[in-house]
Enzyme design. Structure first.
Site, PDB file in Angstrom:
ATOM      1  N   ASP A  33      12.501   3.252   3.592  1.00 31.85           N
ATOM      2  CA  ASP A  33      11.469   3.492   4.603  1.00 31.85           C
ATOM      3  C   ASP A  33      11.953   3.196   6.021  1.00 31.85           C
ATOM      4  O   ASP A  33      11.573   3.896   6.964  1.00 31.85           O
ATOM      5  CB  ASP A  33      10.176   2.733   4.286  1.00 31.85           C
ATOM      6  CG  ASP A  33      10.376   1.256   3.975  1.00 31.85           C
ATOM      7  OD1 ASP A  33      11.482   0.726   4.207  1.00 31.85           O
ATOM      8  OD2 ASP A  33       9.416   0.632   3.480  1.00 31.85           O
ATOM      9  N   THR A  48       4.644  -6.768   9.784  1.00 30.63           N
ATOM     10  CA  THR A  48       4.690  -8.137   9.290  1.00 30.63           C
ATOM     11  C   THR A  48       6.081  -8.722   9.480  1.00 30.63           C
ATOM     12  O   THR A  48       6.252  -9.878   9.852  1.00 30.63           O
ATOM     13  CB  THR A  48       4.291  -8.167   7.802  1.00 30.63           C
ATOM     14  OG1 THR A  48       2.969  -7.633   7.660  1.00 30.63           O
ATOM     15  CG2 THR A  48       4.312  -9.573   7.262  1.00 30.63           C
ATOM     16  N   SER A  84       0.846  -1.195   0.000  1.00 31.94           N
ATOM     17  CA  SER A  84       0.000   0.000   0.000  1.00 31.94           C
ATOM     18  C   SER A  84       0.877   1.238   0.000  1.00 31.94           C
ATOM     19  O   SER A  84       2.075   1.177   0.303  1.00 31.94           O
ATOM     20  CB  SER A  84      -0.935   0.018   1.217  1.00 31.94           C
ATOM     21  OG  SER A  84      -0.188   0.155   2.412  1.00 31.94           O
ATOM     22  N   ASN A 126      16.760  -9.056   9.903  1.00 34.70           N
ATOM     23  CA  ASN A 126      15.326  -9.251   9.669  1.00 34.70           C
ATOM     24  C   ASN A 126      14.811 -10.434  10.482  1.00 34.70           C
ATOM     25  O   ASN A 126      15.429 -11.505  10.503  1.00 34.70           O
ATOM     26  CB  ASN A 126      15.050  -9.525   8.185  1.00 34.70           C
ATOM     27  CG  ASN A 126      15.315  -8.323   7.317  1.00 34.70           C
ATOM     28  OD1 ASN A 126      15.015  -7.209   7.703  1.00 34.70           O
ATOM     29  ND2 ASN A 126      15.879  -8.542   6.143  1.00 34.70           N
TER      30      ASN A 126
END
Length: 492
Positions: free
Chosen positions: A238, A261, A13, A298
Site C-alpha cells: 500500500d 497512525t 479496514s 517508520n
C-alpha cells in the site's frame, strides 16, 4: 473515460474504489467499505481469508454493477503477511497476522545463520519482528509440513489476485517487505534463502508492478455478471501505491510522509542504501514503481494524538472534537515540552497522557497540562521529521527542500504548519486518498493508458489541489535550540 477498480486493504479496514480517468484527471468513488482485523484462535492471531475475500467480492460486484465497462482490478494491502498454497490450489491454513507473538525470538535465530549486518547488506530491510523472514522461520518450526515440495508462498495481495484469476506470482513491491529480496538485483536472494533453510521452490516468480497478470476467472465473471476483465499487479504494497500518487515537483529532490497512525517517512531513490550506518539509523529499502527504491523509516504518527483524545474521552465522558484539540495546541506555548515520539513506552494503548507527563517529569521539563501535552506531541513530531530529514540527507547524499505529506494525516492543518516552521521547508499536503489513487494509476500504466510514473504524477497534480504550507517564522534560533534539546532527548 477509462474506469478501474482498486481493492485497498488495510490492517483495520478495507475499501473498494472505482477510479475514472478522463482528460488527464482522476476521480474516485468509494463503492464498498468493511472492517478488517485479526482473529484469535488457540492463542495465535490470524487473518480470516474467507471473510476478507467475501468482502472483496462484494465490493467488486458493486463496482461492476455500477460500472460494467471497468477495465481492470488491482489489489494493494499491508506488507509482510502471506498464505501458503498447495498444488491442488487450496491454502494450508489461514494466514498468520503480523502481530502474532510467534516471531519474538526469531531475529536472533536468523542472525545465527546470517549476521544482521550481512543480512542488511543483501536485503536492505530494517529489523522488525514481523518481517516475513522471521514469520516463515517461526512457521517452519511450528508446521514443517507446510513447506512440503510443491507448496508455495503467496503474499497477501498476491493470494487475493490468485483467487481472482489463478496467477501464482509475487509482486515486486510487496516482496520487497519480506527481507528475502536482493535489494540491488530486485530478485529473490537465493543465497539468503538457502542459508536460512527455506526451500527455493517455495518462492514463486516475481512480477513487476503495473503488469496485467490474467483475466477474471470464468466462474467469478459469471457470478458478477461481467466479462473476464483484466487483473493487474499494481504497487501491491500500500505504501508503494501511496508514494506513486505523491504530487512531487519534477526535477527536485523531495521527501514523502505517508501520514496516518504511523508516519512512513522516506525518499524515492534509484538504488538502495545498504551501509551499516543506514542499518543503525533504522532505514529500510523497499520497492517502488518504475524501478525506484522507497528508502524510508517508520515513525509513530497520529497514534499519540489519537490516544490522547481517547484518554480525555474516558476521563470526561465525551469526545473532544479535533477542532478543539487543535485550538488548544495553537494557543499553548510552543516548544516548551518535548518527547521522543518513538520511545517504546508510547507504543502500547492506554494512559497516553500519563505516559507523556511522566516522560516530561523524568527528563526535568516539568508537568504539562492538557493543552501543553497536545502541543508537545505536535512539536515533537515536527522535530522528529526534521531529524529524519537530516539523517536522510546524510545517508542518501541528497539535499531536500520539499516535504510531501499524503494520507489522512495530511488533513491535520495545525501539525502541517508546525512541521513546516520547525523543518524550515515547504510542505505540500495531500492527496488524502493517495493509496487508492496510486493503485488505479498503476493499473492505467499496466493497460497502456498512462505512460509512466511521471505521467501518473502529472495526473495527480491535475486532479487534486493540495494545501501548500510556507515557512512563516524565520526566527530560527528558537527552533534550533529546541532541536538540540530534542536530539539529546532521543539520543541512544
Amino acid at each position: 473515460m477509462k474506469k478501474f477498480i482498486a481493492v485497498d486493504l488495510g490492517a483495520s479496514s478495507g475499501r473498494v474504489i472505482v477510479g475514472c480517468l478522463e482528460n488527464g484527471k482522476l476521480e474516485l468513488t468509494e463503492m464498498h467499505r468493511f472492517e478488517n482485523g485479526p482473529t484469535e484462535r488457540n492463542g495465535s492471531l490470524f487473518w480470516d481469508i474467507e471473510s476478507i475475500f467475501r468482502e472483496v467480492k462484494t465490493g467488486i460486484r458493486k463496482s461492476i454493477t455500477a460500472h460494467p465497462d471497468a477495465e481492470s482490478i488491482g489489489i494493494d494491502t499491508w506488507g509482510v503477511d502471506y498464505l501458503i498454497v498447495k498444488p491442488d490450489g487450496t491454502f494450508t491454513r489461514d494466514p498468520y497476522n503480523y502481530r502474532d507473538a510467534r516471531t519474538e525470538k526469531m531475529p536472533e535465530a536468523v542472525f545465527a545463520m546470517v549476521p544482521e549486518v550481512e543480512l542488511y547488506a543483501h536485503t536492505g530491510m530494517q529489523r522488525m519482528l514481523f518481517n516475513t523472514i522471521y514469520q516463515l522461520k517461526a512457521h517452519q518450526k511450528a508446521h514443517p509440513e507446510d513447506f512440503a515440495e510443491g507448496n508455495q508462498m503467496l503474499l497477501m495481495p498476491d493470494a487475493l489476485a490468485y483467487l481472482l484469476c489463478g496467477c501464482r506470482t509475487c509482486e515486486y513491491t510487496e516482496a520487497s517487505t519480506t527481507n528475502l529480496l536482493d535489494a540491488e538485483k530486485r530478485t529473490w536472494d537465493w543465497e539468503i534463502i538457502d542459508r536460512v533453510g527455506l526451500p527455493r521452490s517455495f518462492f514463486p516468480a516475481l512480477t513487476p508492478p503495473s503488469t496485467v497478470v490474467g483475466k477474471l476467472s470464468p466462474e467469478l465473471a459469471a457470478e458478477f455478471g461481467c466479462k473476464q476483465i483484466n487483473i493487474c499487479k499494481v504497487g501491491s504494497h500500500d505504501t508503494a501505491s501511496a508514494v506513486a500518487a505523491v504530487p512531487a515537483p519534477a526535477n527536485k529532490n523531495w521527501i514523502y510522509i505517508s501520514f496516518g497512525t504511523w508516519a512512513l517517512f522516506g525518499a524515492e531513490l534509484d538504488k538502495p542504501v545498504l551501509t551499516p550506518e543506514s542499518l543503525q539509523a533504522g532505514f529500510t529499502n523497499e520497492g517502488g514503481l518504475n524501478g525506484k527504491i522507497r528508502y524510508l523509516t517508520n515513525i509513530i504518527g497520529m497514534w499519540l494524538a489519537q490516544e490522547l483524545k481517547a484518554d480525555w474521552a474516558r476521563r470526561d465522558g465525551e469526545k473532544m472534537p479535533w477542532s478543539v484539540i487543535d485550538k488548544m495546541a495553537v494557543e499553548s506555548e510552543g516548544l516548551k515540552f518535548l518527547i521522543d515520539p518513538n520511545a517504546p513506552e508510547f507504543l502500547a494503548p492506554g494512559d497516553m497522557a500519563g505516559k507523556i507527563r511522566r516522560f516530561c517529569e523524568r527528563t526535568g521539563q516539568g508537568t504539562p497540562n492538557d493543552a501543553e501535552t497536545i502541543r508537545c506531541v505536535y512539536d515533537s513530531l515536527g522535530l522528529c521529521f526534521r531529524a529524519k530529514i537530516d539523517q536522510m540527507s546524510r545517508l542518501s547524499g541528497n539535499t531536500y527542500d520539499c516535504l510531501n505529506i499524503v494520507g489522512g494525516g495530511s488533513n491535520a492543518k495545525v501539525i502541517m504548519q508546525i512541521a513546516t516552521d520547525i523543518c524550515n521547508v515547504r510542505v505540500i499536503a495531500g492527496p488524502v486518498e493517495a493509496t487508492a489513487s496510486g493503485n488505479i494509476l498503476s493499473q492505467a500504466m499496466a493497460c497502456g493508458e498512462v505512460a509512466d510514473l511521471a505521467a501518473a504524477r502529472d495526473i495527480v497534480r491535475a486532479s487534486v489541489t493540495p494545501d501548500i504550507y510556507e515557512v512563516r517564522d524565520h526566527d530560527r534560533a528558537k527552533f534550533d535550540a529546541a532541536y538540540e534539546r530534542f536530539l539529546k532527548l532521543t539520543a541512544k
